[in-house]
Design an enzyme around this catalytic site. Structure first.
Site, PDB file in Angstrom:
ATOM      1  N   ASP A   9      91.548 179.646  82.233  1.00  0.00           N
ATOM      2  CA  ASP A   9      90.245 180.250  82.429  1.00  0.00           C
ATOM      3  C   ASP A   9      89.367 179.273  83.212  1.00  0.00           C
ATOM      4  OD1 ASP A   9      87.928 181.981  81.895  1.00  0.00           O
ATOM      5  OD2 ASP A   9      87.347 180.434  80.452  1.00  0.00           O
ATOM      6  N   ASP A  11      85.264 179.246  83.446  1.00  0.00           N
ATOM      7  CA  ASP A  11      84.033 178.808  82.792  1.00  0.00           C
ATOM      8  C   ASP A  11      84.287 178.344  81.361  1.00  0.00           C
ATOM      9  OD1 ASP A  11      81.793 179.473  84.786  1.00  0.00           O
ATOM     10  OD2 ASP A  11      82.975 181.311  84.738  1.00  0.00           O
ATOM     11  N   ASP A 217      88.854 179.906  76.292  1.00  0.00           N
ATOM     12  CA  ASP A 217      87.843 179.576  75.284  1.00  0.00           C
ATOM     13  C   ASP A 217      87.142 180.778  74.677  1.00  0.00           C
ATOM     14  OD1 ASP A 217      84.700 179.771  76.461  1.00  0.00           O
ATOM     15  OD2 ASP A 217      86.291 179.837  77.945  1.00  0.00           O
ATOM     16  N   ASN A 220      87.630 187.095  76.116  1.00  0.00           N
ATOM     17  CA  ASN A 220      88.400 187.662  77.225  1.00  0.00           C
ATOM     18  C   ASN A 220      89.687 186.889  77.498  1.00  0.00           C
ATOM     19  OD1 ASN A 220      86.917 185.427  78.287  1.00  0.00           O
ATOM     20  ND2 ASN A 220      87.127 186.238  80.348  1.00  0.00           N
TER      21      ASN A 220
END
Length: 270
Positions: A9, A11, A217, A220
């Site tokens: 991921d 962000d 984190d 999603n």
């Protein structure tokens, strides 16, 4: 079985809080690639916002964007997979959420559009380094023959949490609802998520599920963390995310991605 594909991921995972990649993380990714490990990004962001980081890392694998609604080659921009929310349904959803007073953005390939600029759109543009267009959303979507990749709502987490059951009741079988941040509620076509996209990419590369590591984190990321042979949650992830992972690494501020790659891909002591 060794790891042959790593999906990360962006962000709060690959990126530090200032939206940069630490030198240690860059070095770990480059070392993995030098050992023929494929490395990719799996994000809710749009392609134009993802591409600079992919280029910085020299990724040679297609990247997953829009939570899996699009898989695209980094350099050529060739779209390998695209799944949209049909225009008619997107218009229905937009009319509904706007009538409830929520701020919304829609995504069309590398465009992001909102009906009115405000502090939320300014914050999003700063985080994602994109230009947001201002236009009538219903009219814009209606003119799109296929549909939109994603609908994003931004609000206080409590307000979004109250909205989720309403949206699930009305559209739960038609769209996939997820969060990338507590104040981001995002919708894609019901058939796609990061896990589905990562599975498709692994199959395309001839890599078994057991040979895949996924690092994330947020909500999603749950599907790809569950799909991967080695699912890794960041140290800054919520407890409910960490509970679904095989491994919990350090935070994004403490080079958690590098720690996971060094230990479980490169076999280095940490």
């Amino acid at each position: 079985m060794s790891i042959r594909l790593v999906a990360m991921d962006l962000d709060d995972t690959l990126l530090r809080d200032d939206w940069t990649i630490s030198p240690r993380v860059v070095k770990a990714i480059q070392k993995a690639q030098a050992q023929d490990v494929k490395v990719t990004i799996a994000t809710g962001r749009m392609p134009v916002s993802t591409r600079p980081y992919a280029l910085q890392l020299g990724l040679d694998v297609p990247v997953i964007t829009y939570h899996g609604a699009m898989i695209q080659q980094v350099i050529s921009g060739e779209i390998l997979f695209r799944r949209v929310i049909p225009s008619k349904l997107a218009v229905e959803i937009i009319r509904d959420v706007l009538s409830r007073g929520f701020y919304a953005q829609v995504y069309l390939k590398d465009r992001v559009i909102t009906s009115r600029f405000n502090e939320l759109s300014e914050k999003y543009a700063r985080i994602s380094s994109v230009v947001i267009e201002e236009a009538d959303l219903v009219s814009t979507i209606s003119q799109e023959p296929e549909g939109v990749e994603k609908i994003l709502l931004m609000a206080e987490e409590a307000d979004l949490d109250r909205l989720v059951p309403v949206l699930k009741q009305g559209y739960g079988e038609k769209v996939h609802l997820t969060k990338s941040k507590p104040y981001f509620l995002e919708m894609t076509d019901t058939s796609v998520n990061k896990g589905v996209a990562l599975a498709a990419l692994a199959e395309r590369l001839g890599i078994a599920r057991e040979e895949v590591m996924a690092i994330g984190d947020s909500f999603n990321d749950l599907e790809m963390i569950s799909y991967a042979g080695v699912g890794v949650a960041m140290g800054n992830a919520r407890q409910e995310i960490q509970a679904q992972a095989n491994i919990v690494t350090a935070t994004n501020q403490e080079d958690g991605v590098a720690e996971a790659i060094e230990r479980y891909v490169l076999g280095e002591p940490v």
